[in-house]
Scaffold this motif. Structure first.
Motif, PDB file in Angstrom:
ATOM      1  N   ARG A  64     -44.961  22.590   0.087  1.00 49.40           N
ATOM      2  CA  ARG A  64     -45.398  21.359  -0.558  1.00 49.40           C
ATOM      3  C   ARG A  64     -46.202  21.623  -1.828  1.00 49.40           C
ATOM      4  NH1 ARG A  64     -49.755  16.767   1.391  1.00 49.40           N
ATOM      5  NH2 ARG A  64     -49.568  15.525  -0.501  1.00 49.40           N
ATOM      6  N   LEU A  65     -47.075  22.646  -1.812  1.00 51.00           N
ATOM      7  CA  LEU A  65     -48.045  22.816  -2.890  1.00 51.00           C
ATOM      8  C   LEU A  65     -47.590  23.740  -4.012  1.00 51.00           C
ATOM      9  CD1 LEU A  65     -51.398  23.137  -0.889  1.00 51.00           C
ATOM     10  CD2 LEU A  65     -50.491  21.126  -2.047  1.00 51.00           C
ATOM     11  N   SER A  66     -46.816  24.778  -3.683  1.00 53.25           N
ATOM     12  CA  SER A  66     -46.550  25.812  -4.683  1.00 53.25           C
ATOM     13  C   SER A  66     -45.687  25.275  -5.818  1.00 53.25           C
ATOM     14  CB  SER A  66     -45.884  27.027  -4.031  1.00 53.25           C
ATOM     15  OG  SER A  66     -44.683  26.654  -3.383  1.00 53.25           O
ATOM     16  N   THR A  67     -46.159  25.490  -7.056  1.00 56.55           N
ATOM     17  CA  THR A  67     -45.364  25.200  -8.246  1.00 56.55           C
ATOM     18  C   THR A  67     -44.629  26.446  -8.724  1.00 56.55           C
ATOM     19  OG1 THR A  67     -47.277  25.662  -9.662  1.00 56.55           O
ATOM     20  CG2 THR A  67     -46.961  23.389  -8.964  1.00 56.55           C
ATOM     21  N   LEU A 121     -38.226  15.833   3.247  1.00 57.84           N
ATOM     22  CA  LEU A 121     -38.322  15.606   1.805  1.00 57.84           C
ATOM     23  C   LEU A 121     -37.842  14.206   1.437  1.00 57.84           C
ATOM     24  CD1 LEU A 121     -37.091  19.087   0.560  1.00 57.84           C
ATOM     25  CD2 LEU A 121     -39.382  18.116   0.247  1.00 57.84           C
ATOM     26  N   GLU A 122     -36.799  13.736   2.111  1.00 57.58           N
ATOM     27  CA  GLU A 122     -36.326  12.371   1.855  1.00 57.58           C
ATOM     28  C   GLU A 122     -37.394  11.353   2.226  1.00 57.58           C
ATOM     29  OE1 GLU A 122     -31.510  13.027   2.504  1.00 57.58           O
ATOM     30  OE2 GLU A 122     -32.761  12.347   4.161  1.00 57.58           O
ATOM     31  N   ALA A 130     -47.647   7.315  -2.579  1.00 54.54           N
ATOM     32  CA  ALA A 130     -48.335   8.226  -3.499  1.00 54.54           C
ATOM     33  C   ALA A 130     -47.341   9.014  -4.343  1.00 54.54           C
ATOM     34  CB  ALA A 130     -49.232   9.178  -2.716  1.00 54.54           C
ATOM     35  N   VAL A 131     -46.188   9.370  -3.758  1.00 52.17           N
ATOM     36  CA  VAL A 131     -45.172  10.110  -4.502  1.00 52.17           C
ATOM     37  C   VAL A 131     -44.444   9.193  -5.475  1.00 52.17           C
ATOM     38  CG1 VAL A 131     -43.030  11.447  -4.286  1.00 52.17           C
ATOM     39  CG2 VAL A 131     -44.879  11.779  -2.646  1.00 52.17           C
ATOM     40  N   ARG A 179     -44.973  14.355  -9.246  1.00 52.47           N
ATOM     41  CA  ARG A 179     -44.703  14.656  -7.839  1.00 52.47           C
ATOM     42  C   ARG A 179     -43.300  14.202  -7.449  1.00 52.47           C
ATOM     43  NH1 ARG A 179     -49.687  12.878  -4.112  1.00 52.47           N
ATOM     44  NH2 ARG A 179     -48.313  13.805  -2.550  1.00 52.47           N
ATOM     45  N   MET A 180     -42.839  13.090  -8.029  1.00 57.62           N
ATOM     46  CA  MET A 180     -41.492  12.600  -7.734  1.00 57.62           C
ATOM     47  C   MET A 180     -40.450  13.586  -8.252  1.00 57.62           C
ATOM     48  SD  MET A 180     -39.988  10.188  -6.157  1.00 57.62           S
ATOM     49  CE  MET A 180     -38.425   9.324  -6.006  1.00 57.62           C
TER      50      MET A 180
END
Length: 614
Positions: free
Chosen positions: A474-477, A569-570, A577-578, A584-585
């Motif tokens: 979720r967090l890693s870019t 993810l869906e 919030a997304v 984030r979207m």
């Protein structure tokens, strides 16, 4: 039935952990136990193992059953080797010394140990955990109890454990907060919580099914509270009419009203929102575009190259997920980025006045003899968070500690409580760069979710090492993988890194099974019918290799996990919030595309393996 416990209750002093807990464990099942920190999960496991005695209730075990137990802390005798640790566990079972050593060596090899004579206390945290598990496996348990087994395991170690449990013939009861691990491993989930009338809520199936069923149950329980509240309001109106009116009514109605009021009080207590630690990291507000820049970084320890020619840039809003097997150099790289070590070659350029805050997994910063009050607030009764004074009682409650616990020594607190102390101390230090080495160990799922939100909102840069694949995904870019041989690889995120890893593994397996080039016949060889098989081997399907068979046995589970990730993810794309956050979207859409590609590649590999058997 291997084990049955009925109406178990356990308290420590005046503090009740749980009451009236009942559960059964049957042969072959894999039961996952979850619950908030402090709900008594580890204590329940010790009761099942016979290491503690309940205040009330009983535990019944099948006669002759062999039970194994892996605690959170891995302890070994001074001077013991990996081989002697396992062999010593076999001695009480009647094995002769040479038999014990032979069996121990065999199990160590199966568990991936290259050296059986390595001192146990010199092993890394992940290999110590493997050794603890191997020690119990060698004893051929009918039931294996494990408390947070994925703590300190790297991703390779977690894969090993998941494969081990997938093939296990023995039953397993595991306490874990690792959501991916529970999804792929558990056949039944049990949550220990005061939110339920019986103290527990049980669902057959993986973690995703548990989440769905729990939501349905809690929604129904909330509707029950609302309906009961309406009836109680009617009771209150009737009771308030005075004694003269009530004399004409049945005494039974008065009694029913009292029972409904008591039931409503209990429902409201159970439906009260579960408290989670209030985690929020303080940033300095720096606007620098590049916080840290490294070029050509290399580091060698003990004659082994950990990484070489590494280039990286850390910028605000970036989360770098760091992957690699135990011993690959992750902690060394973290220390290098924090400025505690210097590279052998290469340069690191830090922004002027860069403020770095680091979280260490080994918790050596904690004084176990210190009181909780002093650990949270060493000076006076006030801490300063974001330049505002906060009283110690308020600060402690923010991290789920009660005022009565402030006098308790840190060493008497649970692992999750100790982890919350470290997180609390980090929050008092404004940072441009957060370096987090396994911050998720021992945190319950509620606290993990809050930690995720806090890190997602942190405006600075984050370097994250964690075995929690859900958080990493979720967090890693960006993901940086230390390969263990000095090589480094980058990937946009964990999902894509996993897809590449699985594709490479599939190519390697396909290369091993590729048929050799056909031998060219001599010019005078007799013609061969185009419809006839040229050899006897061509007339029948070949058998899968050992590794192919293992891959075939688990590929349906891999597909299920990948499809579950797509569904998650869906669902995330529909979160308010997304939807309200363009960045984030976009990230979520990208992750969904990668997850769908992984599902497609797994189905393709499934078809290849099936074709080999035709």
């Amino acid at each position: 039935m291997l084990l049955r416990c009925q109406s178990l209750s356990k308290s420590f002093g005046a503090r009740p952990l749980f009451e009236g807990v009942s559960l059964d464990v049957v042969a072959g099942e894999r039961l996952g136990i979850i619950g908030p920190n402090g709900s008594g999960k580890s204590t329940l496991l010790k009761l099942l193992a016979g290491l503690e005695t309940p205040n009330s209730g009983e535990v019944t075990r099948r006669q002759g059953m062999r039970l194994g137990y892996v605690p959170q802390a891995d302890t070994f005798e001074p001077g013991a080797t990996a081989l002697s640790v396992v062999a010593a566990a076999l001695a009480p079972l009647g094995y002769e010394e040479h038999e014990a050593h032979t069996r121990a060596a065999m199990f160590l090899e199966r568990s991936g140990f290259l050296r059986a004579d390595q001192p146990a206390n010199e092993l890394s945290g992940g290999w110590r955990k493997r050794l603890s598990i191997t020690r119990e496996l060698a004893q051929a348990p009918d039931l294996l109890l494990m408390d947070e087994p994925t703590n300190h395991l790297d991703l390779e170690g977690i894969d090993w454990l998941e494969e081990l449990l997938a093939d296990a013939t023995f039953a397993v009861v595991v306490v874990s907060h690792d959501r991916y691990f529970l999804e792929t491993t558990a056949t039944r989930l049990l949550e220990l919580s005061r939110a339920y009338a019986q103290g527990t809520f049980t669902v057959d199936g993986p973690y995703s099914e548990f989440l769905r069923r729990r939501t349905e149950f809690l929604d129904a329980q909330a509707r029950q509270e609302q309906s009961l509240a309406n009836k109680v309001r009617q009771d209150v109106v009737w009771l308030s009419r005075g004694a003269q009116a009530r004399r004409t009514k049945a005494k039974g109605r008065i009694q029913d009203a009292g029972e409904r009021l008591a039931e409503l009080t209990d429902l409201r207590r159970r439906n009260a929102p579960t408290r989670s630690a209030d985690i929020a990291f303080a940033a300095t507000g720096r606007q620098t575009r590049k916080l840290l820049e490294g070029h050509g970084l290399s580091k060698t320890l003990g004659g082994r190259t950990l990484f070489k020619d590494l280039d990286l840039i850390l910028s605000p809003g970036m989360c770098l997920g760091l992957l690699g097997p135990n011993g690959s150099g992750k902690t060394t790289l973290l220390r290098l980025l924090a400025g505690d070590l210097e590279p052998d070659t290469g340069t690191i350029k830090r922004a002027a006045g860069l403020r770095v805050v680091a979280f260490t997994q080994h918790r050596q910063d904690l004084d176990l003899r210190q009181s909780l009050r002093d650990a949270l607030c060493p000076v006076s009764d006030t801490v300063f968070f974001r330049d505002r004074p906060v009283h110690i009682n308020t600060w402690a409650k923010r991290f789920l500690f009660e005022t009565a616990q402030l006098k308790v020594s840190v060493g008497d607190l649970s692992g999750g409580e100790q982890a919350r102390i470290l997180v609390a101390n980090l929050m008092l230090r404004p940072a441009d760069l957060l370096i987090l080495d396994e911050p998720t160990n021992d945190l319950d799922i509620g606290s993990l979710e809050v930690l995720e939100e806090s890190l997602a909102d942190f405006p600075g840069a984050v370097v994250l090492v964690t075995h929690d694949r859900f958080m990493l995904d979720r967090l890693s870019t960006q993901v940086l993988s230390l390969e263990g041989d000095g090589a480094v690889k980058f990937a946009p995120n964990y999902t894509q890194w996993l897809a590449v890893r699985q594709r490479e593994a599939a190519k390697q397996e396909a290369a091993k099974t590729k048929p050799a080039p056909a031998k060219v016949d001599a010019p005078d060889a007799a013609p061969v019918s185009p419809t006839a098989p040229t050899t006897a081997a061509a007339a029948k399907p070949r058998r899968l290799s050992y590794k192919e068979q293992r891959e075939w046995d688990r590929i349906e589970d891999d597909i299920l996990v990948a499809e579950t990730q797509v569904k998650m993810l869906e669902a995330r794309m529909n979160e308010p919030a997304v939807l309200a956050d363009h960045r984030r979207m976009d990230d979520c859409c990208h992750d969904l595309h990668e997850a769908q590609a992984l599902v497609a590649s797994l189905y393709e590999r499934w078809a290849q393996l099936e074709a080999l058997q035709q």
